[in-house]
Design a protein around this motif. Structure first.
Motif, PDB file in Angstrom:
ATOM      1  N   ILE A 141      54.756  10.551 -53.900  1.00  0.00           N
ATOM      2  CA  ILE A 141      54.763  10.213 -55.370  1.00  0.00           C
ATOM      3  C   ILE A 141      56.136   9.827 -55.966  1.00  0.00           C
ATOM      4  O   ILE A 141      56.056   8.598 -56.632  1.00  0.00           O
ATOM      5  CB  ILE A 141      54.560  11.784 -56.363  1.00  0.00           C
ATOM      6  N   LEU A 142      57.147  10.235 -55.586  1.00  0.00           N
ATOM      7  CA  LEU A 142      58.450   9.757 -55.970  1.00  0.00           C
ATOM      8  C   LEU A 142      58.708   8.305 -55.691  1.00  0.00           C
ATOM      9  O   LEU A 142      59.461   7.411 -56.440  1.00  0.00           O
ATOM     10  CB  LEU A 142      59.543  10.505 -55.644  1.00  0.00           C
ATOM     11  N   GLU A 143      58.159   8.051 -54.559  1.00  0.00           N
ATOM     12  CA  GLU A 143      58.195   6.788 -53.828  1.00  0.00           C
ATOM     13  C   GLU A 143      57.161   5.497 -54.371  1.00  0.00           C
ATOM     14  O   GLU A 143      57.626   4.424 -54.228  1.00  0.00           O
ATOM     15  CB  GLU A 143      58.193   6.514 -52.419  1.00  0.00           C
ATOM     16  N   SER A 144      56.248   5.996 -55.449  1.00  0.00           N
ATOM     17  CA  SER A 144      55.296   5.211 -56.004  1.00  0.00           C
ATOM     18  C   SER A 144      55.547   4.922 -57.195  1.00  0.00           C
ATOM     19  O   SER A 144      55.935   5.888 -58.150  1.00  0.00           O
ATOM     20  CB  SER A 144      53.967   5.733 -55.453  1.00  0.00           C
ATOM     21  N   ASP A 145      54.850   3.779 -57.789  1.00  0.00           N
ATOM     22  CA  ASP A 145      55.102   3.538 -59.334  1.00  0.00           C
ATOM     23  C   ASP A 145      53.760   3.340 -59.631  1.00  0.00           C
ATOM     24  O   ASP A 145      53.403   2.719 -60.798  1.00  0.00           O
ATOM     25  CB  ASP A 145      55.893   2.359 -59.712  1.00  0.00           C
ATOM     26  N   SER A 146      52.463   3.512 -58.666  1.00  0.00           N
ATOM     27  CA  SER A 146      51.163   3.265 -59.124  1.00  0.00           C
ATOM     28  C   SER A 146      50.433   4.297 -59.653  1.00  0.00           C
ATOM     29  O   SER A 146      50.309   5.157 -58.868  1.00  0.00           O
ATOM     30  CB  SER A 146      50.670   2.681 -57.860  1.00  0.00           C
ATOM     31  N   PRO A 147      50.189   4.354 -60.815  1.00  0.00           N
ATOM     32  CA  PRO A 147      49.394   5.631 -61.505  1.00  0.00           C
ATOM     33  C   PRO A 147      48.072   5.900 -60.547  1.00  0.00           C
ATOM     34  O   PRO A 147      47.857   6.983 -60.228  1.00  0.00           O
ATOM     35  CB  PRO A 147      49.100   5.203 -62.670  1.00  0.00           C
ATOM     36  N   ALA A 148      47.423   4.919 -60.028  1.00  0.00           N
ATOM     37  CA  ALA A 148      46.337   5.124 -59.248  1.00  0.00           C
ATOM     38  C   ALA A 148      46.591   5.705 -57.895  1.00  0.00           C
ATOM     39  O   ALA A 148      45.855   6.779 -57.380  1.00  0.00           O
ATOM     40  CB  ALA A 148      45.350   3.818 -58.987  1.00  0.00           C
ATOM     41  N   GLU A 149      47.601   5.311 -57.275  1.00  0.00           N
ATOM     42  CA  GLU A 149      48.004   5.914 -56.116  1.00  0.00           C
ATOM     43  C   GLU A 149      48.680   7.294 -56.113  1.00  0.00           C
ATOM     44  O   GLU A 149      48.252   8.104 -55.400  1.00  0.00           O
ATOM     45  CB  GLU A 149      49.171   5.129 -55.406  1.00  0.00           C
ATOM     46  N   ILE A 150      49.291   7.407 -57.262  1.00  0.00           N
ATOM     47  CA  ILE A 150      49.907   8.722 -57.563  1.00  0.00           C
ATOM     48  C   ILE A 150      48.831   9.766 -57.693  1.00  0.00           C
ATOM     49  O   ILE A 150      48.673  10.940 -57.371  1.00  0.00           O
ATOM     50  CB  ILE A 150      50.800   8.977 -58.722  1.00  0.00           C
ATOM     51  N   GLU A 151      47.661   9.368 -58.677  1.00  0.00           N
ATOM     52  CA  GLU A 151      46.469  10.312 -58.845  1.00  0.00           C
ATOM     53  C   GLU A 151      45.867  10.763 -57.623  1.00  0.00           C
ATOM     54  O   GLU A 151      45.523  11.838 -57.495  1.00  0.00           O
ATOM     55  CB  GLU A 151      45.651   9.559 -59.599  1.00  0.00           C
ATOM     56  N   GLU A 152      45.926   9.935 -56.512  1.00  0.00           N
ATOM     57  CA  GLU A 152      45.033  10.180 -55.409  1.00  0.00           C
ATOM     58  C   GLU A 152      46.013  11.228 -54.541  1.00  0.00           C
ATOM     59  O   GLU A 152      45.765  12.135 -53.999  1.00  0.00           O
ATOM     60  CB  GLU A 152      44.801   9.001 -54.378  1.00  0.00           C
ATOM     61  N   LEU A 153      47.252  11.061 -54.509  1.00  0.00           N
ATOM     62  CA  LEU A 153      48.065  12.145 -54.193  1.00  0.00           C
ATOM     63  C   LEU A 153      48.004  13.496 -54.753  1.00  0.00           C
ATOM     64  O   LEU A 153      48.088  14.561 -54.087  1.00  0.00           O
ATOM     65  CB  LEU A 153      49.597  11.382 -54.003  1.00  0.00           C
ATOM     66  N   LEU A 154      47.992  13.453 -56.185  1.00  0.00           N
ATOM     67  CA  LEU A 154      47.899  14.605 -56.727  1.00  0.00           C
ATOM     68  C   LEU A 154      46.588  15.278 -56.486  1.00  0.00           C
ATOM     69  O   LEU A 154      46.429  16.656 -56.543  1.00  0.00           O
ATOM     70  CB  LEU A 154      47.879  14.410 -58.455  1.00  0.00           C
ATOM     71  N   LEU A 155      45.621  14.624 -56.276  1.00  0.00           N
ATOM     72  CA  LEU A 155      44.262  15.317 -55.917  1.00  0.00           C
ATOM     73  C   LEU A 155      44.270  16.148 -54.449  1.00  0.00           C
ATOM     74  O   LEU A 155      43.479  16.999 -54.249  1.00  0.00           O
ATOM     75  CB  LEU A 155      43.334  14.398 -55.718  1.00  0.00           C
ATOM     76  N   THR A 156      45.293  15.991 -53.682  1.00  0.00           N
ATOM     77  CA  THR A 156      45.437  16.433 -52.650  1.00  0.00           C
ATOM     78  C   THR A 156      46.160  17.867 -52.522  1.00  0.00           C
ATOM     79  O   THR A 156      46.311  18.786 -51.693  1.00  0.00           O
ATOM     80  CB  THR A 156      46.307  15.465 -51.366  1.00  0.00           C
TER      81      THR A 156
END
Length: 714
Positions: free
Chosen positions: A467-482
């Motif tokens: 998450i900290l390495e990403s600036d993409s809200p969509a990508e981070i959203e997928e990570l938070l779902l896990t």
């Protein structure tokens, strides 16, 4: 005629209800496979132990306690009729592998008189952690007529003169030392100390008695005196110095490190010179010496002793060297946990002296499923040091470690303890305080949290790093779902997610109010300033989004509770946000009937206060400052814990502040004050002056207790 037993098993006991039946049950396979008799002496039980013994013993008798262990054991021997005598204590139990024992009874012991057996002394009742090993004489040919000697730490003193065999595969487990230094062990300690002090009075130069005092008297006020005197006797080469000296110096070195004694390094040098062939020094003491030199930043010495210890473990596991030293004392670090600990310490030393390949090889050879929580922490801190101070790729090693650490070995509970420690230790690297410390280090290359990216998809720390390495809200959203456990997610990752515009809570993943409150509280503790996050969270329209509103409510409530209301810089913004979010939350959750002032007692205290704050800001917006103050004060009555916030608002709301007086007004005030000073207070001229228009303009300046020019009254 009944056949003579091949083995007599002797046990003395008193009040051993905790462990006696475990001991007796462990003997069942042996008693079924060989002709045995079980002879037991009760030295004064009153806790139900005797009733247990009655179900198992072939011979059970009372032996009044006379402060003499040898006397009690000899009384048991006198009632035995087997070819061999086997001694066992109630807090011990025989391992299930008895094949070697049966071999000995069935002819393997024909040419021997005594046998010593490995005893494993556990340091915790669950037997999953560390342990030491001892090799006491436990089997004796009864026809020899050898007797026990010693009122305490009784033993067969003449056993070394006979033919002795070590049964290396037979194992006795023992957990009786676990309680010795707790409240439950007080009675035993006092009993033992009384008997040992009597022995020392009779023979002050007895190295054996000194060693026994050191082993049992760690809580005694004269413990260090005993250690120093024992060292002196060894250096004097008193009787038994060569066999007992290694164990004495092992205790001295370990105590020296723990208690930071000035003699420590001198003792290390003497032990290395006299006893380096003994496992007491090259394994037990080496572990502590290596750790000591690590702490002193003498990394060359750390490596020297770490390598000595590592070779000792290799030899010990192979049965090489002075294995029989265990006849004279218990080796304390023979368990695999201690070996793993030494490898971690040595790896640190290797890294510090530039031997990075060897450091990583040692860490890669660890059995991570053996570690306890403390050594899990030490391992991870070592890995973090390597990552921070080098360019080494440690991802594969970290991934292997994660799998081993969370393995359900020796059971599920132990694996969970290690896993929790891993998350806790790694989670610290994500905090702002930790990262601030990193950037102050001259060797700073990269943030340590980056190493956990290797665990993406396996561990919550890997998710946080991604998450900290990403600036993409969509990508981070997928990570938070896990994320499975929000309590374990480093909140710095959540803060980053919010700041880059990720909607939270994530759509399709509803969260309980309690979860959101906990996350908000953690964010407040972690970050000194929540202004940017609050702007991101509270800037949107909450209509139709209960999850967003509940999250905003959690954040502002946590922020209001934690804010230092003596600091006015951001207080007004926070108060306005609080009022806005509370208004939205209250209107959405409660009926208009409840949200009438006379019915507010139905609300929790902070919501009552929130209602008054929202109403107060509405009043202020239409210019009614009097109503604003009234509502704030009513809010304080409804929630007394918000006193600091109410005082802040009354003192810092711009609409309540009077502009500073002009220079002309200050000059007029000085003139009026001078005129008043020229008359007596009861002079009619004073009353006339105070009634004048000029006085009325400046009266608040003259009558104020504050100096002119410092006024900012309401």
């Amino acid at each position: 005629m009944e056949k003579k037993p091949v083995l007599s098993i002797g046990i003395i006991f008193k009040n051993e209800i905790r462990c006696l039946e475990r001991c007796l049950k462990s003997l069942a396979p042996l008693r079924e496979a060989a002709n045995c008799e079980l002879v037991m002496a009760d030295t004064g039980s009153d806790d139900g132990s005797r009733e247990i013994a009655e179900r198992y013993a072939d011979i059970l008798f009372d032996f009044p306690w006379v402060n003499d262990f040898a006397a009690a054991r000899n009384a048991v021997i006198d009632r035995c009729s087997g070819e061999w005598y086997f001694s066992l204590d109630a807090d011990e139990w025989l391992d299930e592998d008895i094949q070697e024992f049966l071999w000995f009874l069935n002819g393997g012991g024909e040419n021997w008189d005594f046998a010593f057996i490995t005893e494993r002394n556990y340091y915790s009742y669950d037997t999953n952690g560390n342990y030491g090993t001892f090799m006491p004489w436990r089997l004796m040919r009864l026809s020899l007529g050898v007797r026990y000697e010693g009122a305490i730490h009784e033993h067969w003193a003449s056993a070394p003169k006979y033919r002795n065999l070590g049964l290396g595969k037979t194992l006795i487990h023992h957990d009786g030392y676990v309680c010795m230094y707790g409240p439950e062990g007080k009675e035993k300690r006092e009993r033992n100390m009384k008997l040992l002090r009597k022995k020392l009075e009779e023979d002050p130069d007895s190295l054996l008695s000194r060693l026994q005092m050191i082993e049992s008297g760690g809580e005694e006020p004269d413990y260090l005196d005993q250690v120093r005197e024992a060292v002196r006797l060894v250096q004097k080469k008193a009787s038994g110095w060569d066999t007992l000296g290694p164990s004495i110096f092992r205790h001295a070195i370990n105590s020296g490190r723990t208690l930071r004694l000035p003699e420590l390094e001198e003792w290390i040098h003497i032990a290395e010179e006299l006893f380096l062939d003994s496992y007491f020094i090259r394994m037990d003491a080496a572990f502590n010496i290596a750790a000591y030199y690590w702490g002193k930043e003498n990394f060359d010495a750390c490596v020297h002793w770490g390598e000595i210890g590592l070779r000792a473990y290799e030899d010990f596991r192979a049965g090489k060297g002075d294995i029989a030293c265990q006849l004279y004392g218990s080796l304390q670090t023979t368990g695999p946990l201690c070996e793993m600990g030494l490898r971690i310490v040595l790896a640190r030393g290797y890294f510090e002296v530039g031997r990075e390949d060897e450091a990583l090889a040692l860490l890669g050879g660890l059995d991570f499923s053996v570690l306890d929580p403390q050594w899990t922490d030490n391992f991870l801190e070592t890995m973090q040091m390597v990552y921070f101070r080098s360019e080494r790729e440690i991802g594969p090693l970290l991934a292997d470690a994660w799998e081993g650490i969370r393995a359900e070995k020796p059971n599920r509970e132990w694996g969970e303890k290690r896993r929790a420690q891993f998350i806790q230790t790694g989670g610290k690297t994500f905090t702002a305080g930790y990262q601030k410390t990193e950037t102050k280090d001259a060797s700073f290359r990269r943030h340590v949290w980056g190493m956990y990216k290797a665990l993406e998809g396996r561990c919550v720390l890997g998710t946080a790093a991604a998450i900290l390495e990403s600036d993409s809200p969509a990508e981070i959203e997928e990570l938070l779902l896990t994320v499975e456990n929000w309590d374990e997610l480093p909140v710095s990752a959540l803060a980053h997610a919010v700041m880059v515009g990720t909607a939270f809570p994530v759509l399709g993943r509803p969260m309980r109010l309690e979860e959101l409150d906990t996350l908000a509280a953690r964010l407040v503790r972690e970050r000194e300033d929540l202004s940017d996050i609050l702007k991101c969270v509270t800037g949107a329209d909450f209509s139709g989004s209960w999850q967003s509103l509940t999250w905003a409510r959690a954040l502002v409530l946590a922020a209001v509770r934690a804010y230092d209301w003596k600091d006015g810089e951001k207080g007004l913004y926070l108060a306005h946000v609080f009022a806005k979010v509370e208004r939205a939350f209250l209107v959405g959750c409660y009926t208009s009937e409840v949200l009438r002032e006379e019915n507010l007692l139905a609300l929790p205290a902070m919501h009552r206060f929130g209602w008054y704050c929202a109403e107060a800001f509405d009043a202020l917006e239409i210019g009614d400052s009097v109503e604003y103050i009234r509502l704030l004060r009513k809010g304080l009555v409804s929630c007394e814990s918000r006193k600091d916030m109410v005082e802040f608002l009354i003192n810092h709301t711009p609409e309540l502040q009077t502009p500073p007086p002009s220079p002309e007004l200050l000059e007029l005030a000085e003139k009026v004050r001078a005129m008043l000073a020229a008359y007596s207070p009861d002079d009619p001229a004073v009353a006339a002056l105070k009634a004048s228009p000029a006085y009325q303009k400046v009266s608040y300046l003259i009558e104020s207790a504050e100096p002119l020019g410092g006024q900012n009254a309401r």
